[in-house]
Design a protein around this motif. Structure first.
Motif, mmCIF file in Angstrom:
data_model
loop_
_atom_site.group_PDB
_atom_site.id
_atom_site.type_symbol
_atom_site.label_atom_id
_atom_site.label_comp_id
_atom_site.label_asym_id
_atom_site.label_seq_id
_atom_site.Cartn_x
_atom_site.Cartn_y
_atom_site.Cartn_z
ATOM 1 N N LYS A 193 0.836 -1.215 0.000
ATOM 2 C CA LYS A 193 0.000 0.000 0.000
ATOM 3 C C LYS A 193 0.867 1.260 0.000
ATOM 4 O O LYS A 193 1.977 1.271 0.532
ATOM 5 N N VAL A 194 0.341 2.285 -0.643
ATOM 6 C CA VAL A 194 1.010 3.594 -0.682
ATOM 7 C C VAL A 194 0.013 4.642 -0.198
ATOM 8 O O VAL A 194 -1.088 4.764 -0.760
ATOM 9 N N LYS A 195 0.395 5.430 0.828
ATOM 10 C CA LYS A 195 -0.527 6.418 1.383
ATOM 11 C C LYS A 195 -0.410 7.727 0.623
ATOM 12 O O LYS A 195 0.694 8.246 0.408
ATOM 13 N N GLU A 196 -1.557 8.232 0.224
ATOM 14 C CA GLU A 196 -1.627 9.532 -0.439
ATOM 15 C C GLU A 196 -2.685 10.369 0.268
ATOM 16 O O GLU A 196 -3.882 10.163 0.043
ATOM 17 N N GLY A 197 -2.280 11.262 1.132
ATOM 18 C CA GLY A 197 -3.221 12.075 1.892
ATOM 19 C C GLY A 197 -4.010 11.208 2.851
ATOM 20 O O GLY A 197 -3.434 10.468 3.668
ATOM 21 N N ASP A 198 -5.346 11.285 2.751
ATOM 22 C CA ASP A 198 -6.224 10.483 3.616
ATOM 23 C C ASP A 198 -6.568 9.128 3.011
ATOM 24 O O ASP A 198 -7.416 8.401 3.532
ATOM 25 N N HIS A 199 -5.955 8.770 1.909
ATOM 26 C CA HIS A 199 -6.296 7.525 1.218
ATOM 27 C C HIS A 199 -5.058 6.667 0.994
ATOM 28 O O HIS A 199 -3.927 7.149 1.034
ATOM 29 N N TYR A 200 -5.315 5.372 0.751
ATOM 30 C CA TYR A 200 -4.242 4.455 0.382
ATOM 31 C C TYR A 200 -4.432 4.054 -1.081
ATOM 32 O O TYR A 200 -5.553 3.807 -1.532
ATOM 33 N N LYS A 201 -3.345 3.967 -1.797
ATOM 34 C CA LYS A 201 -3.380 3.521 -3.184
ATOM 35 C C LYS A 201 -2.951 2.059 -3.242
ATOM 36 O O LYS A 201 -1.930 1.688 -2.658
#
Length: 414
Positions: A193-201
């Motif tokens: 997983k990669v975190k981008e702001g309040d979300h995970y990609k």
């Protein structure tokens, strides 16, 4: 498996005819071999529970025949025929590892008692062999699961280039790894997983795998819920004559007709017997319909293309009996049908004979269907059994190994 079949190896015509008549009168199905070589051929073609062999025969004598039979997976119960009662000879005969000896001329009462005990002993040995094999399979399955987990541990960050892992995860849920594949998949998601702001990609390929395995997990959990409902909840039963139940089976068969077309298979069902109208059973329509369809669909999955699935029904000894015969595809080891060590295991969750996935049938393929069938018939106080039989009905062809799946329900006189 309670076949009262006896193989008799005797080269003296008078003695052979007398003994065969005696055994037939006692209700046994006797196959006569003129010498040891012919007896061995008959046995290898279709193994017999009990064998009676003469000591002195041309070609392959009694002792040599016994040596050959001792190497079989489940040893038959062997009697040695002798016309001598010398202690030394009898001791030598018993050293061969036979069950007992018979001294000519034979007394019918003694023969009857010994044969009855011999069949009981054979069945006891057979169950013991199955239990040992089951124990071995359970251990192998456990070790295989540990090895699979070790292989998956430490996979680390998701790697697009690891196509072998990808293909493994796509199929492992159906092919025996069960819920462990889903756990491993979640670990991969966590690592990649990669975190981008309040979300995970999350990688799109990983998301696709999650969706596939989640759908399978949902189906599995629903099946477990259905099994639990059968086991733990009261069930509504209704009475129906065996004649009408026979007609009900025919209606259920029509509903799965499209599945027969997948491999151009046919279903043949025996005519109703006259005593069908004299007996009745008590059953739950919904669960029985699902269980019967599961049995037939399994027969379709594991049968040869263009083959016939035969269904025979009868009422005897206060039981309604239905036997489904199918001609199985060859197993990975070159054998046919259900090995004895699996005769009980196939009814347990996640135990499967084949690792194939049958998407076209729209069913679960990780060993829960027959668990449902088993739970259903236990609730009905019925019986289930599955074993191989050798079909000699086509006289112009070689005998064919078939799987006989039998279910029985208590029947009551109307």
């Amino acid at each position: 498996m309670n076949e009262k079949r006896v193989l008799l190896a005797e080269d003296e015509l008078v003695s052979a005819t007398y003994l065969k008549d005696c055994l037939s009168a006692l209700g046994y199905k006797v196959t006569l071999a003129n010498d040891g070589k012919q007896a061995l051929e008959y046995y290898l073609e279709n193994p017999f529970p009990v064998i009676i062999t003469d000591y002195e025969m041309p070609g392959l004598n009694g002792a040599e025949l016994i040596q050959e039979l001792k190497s079989e997976e489940i040893e038959p119960v062997i009697f040695m025929l002798t016309s001598h009662i010398e202690p030394k000879l009898i001791v030598n005969v018993m050293k061969l590892g036979i069950y007992d000896y018979l001294v000519k001329p034979l007394e019918e009462q003694e023969l009857s008692i010994k044969l009855k005990r011999a069949f009981e002993y054979y069945e006891m040995k057979r169950i013991e062999t199955i239990t040992k094999r089951e124990r071995q399979l359970r251990l192998e399955g456990h070790l295989e699961w540990i090895q699979w987990k070790e292989k998956m541990v430490g996979v680390g960050e998701f790697n697009r280039l690891n196509q072998n892992l990808f293909e493994s995860l796509k199929n492992s849920f159906c092919q025996g790894a069960g819920f462990g594949a889903l756990v491993t998949l979640l670990k991969l998601v966590s690592d990649a997983k990669v975190k981008e702001g309040d979300h995970y990609k999350i990688e799109s390929d990983l998301m696709e795998l999650i969706q596939i395995n989640t759908e399978m997990a949902e189906k599995a959990l629903k099946m477990f819920a259905d099994i639990d409902l059968i086991v733990s909840s009261p069930m509504q039963f209704e009475e129906i004559s065996c004649e009408n139940f026979y007609e009900q089976l025919g209606m259920w068969l029509k509903e799965i007709k499209p599945l027969l077309d997948l491999k151009a298979q046919q279903i043949l069902i025996s005519d109703p017997k006259p005593n069908h109208s004299k007996y009745k059973i008590s059953y739950n329509v919904f669960t029985m319909q699902n269980a019967f369809k599961e049995i037939i669909i399994n027969a379709c999955k594991f049968s040869e293309a263009n083959s016939k699935i035969t269904i025979v029904t009868n009422v005897e000894h206060d039981w309604f009996k239905c036997v489904v015969y199918n001609q199985p595809v060859v197993n990975a080891d070159g054998t046919y049908g259900v090995p004895i060590q699996y005769e009980n295991l196939i009814f347990e969750p996640f135990y499967r004979l084949s690792k194939n996935v049958f998407d076209e049938y729209g069913t679960l393929d990780f060993g829960l269907g027959l668990s449902y069938v088993d739970s259903c018939f236990k609730k009905h106080e019925g019986k289930l059994s599955v074993h191989n039989v050798v079909d000699h009905s086509e006289l112009s062809e070689k005998p064919v190994t078939k799987v006989a799946f039998q279910f029985s329900l208590p029947a009551y006189k109307i």
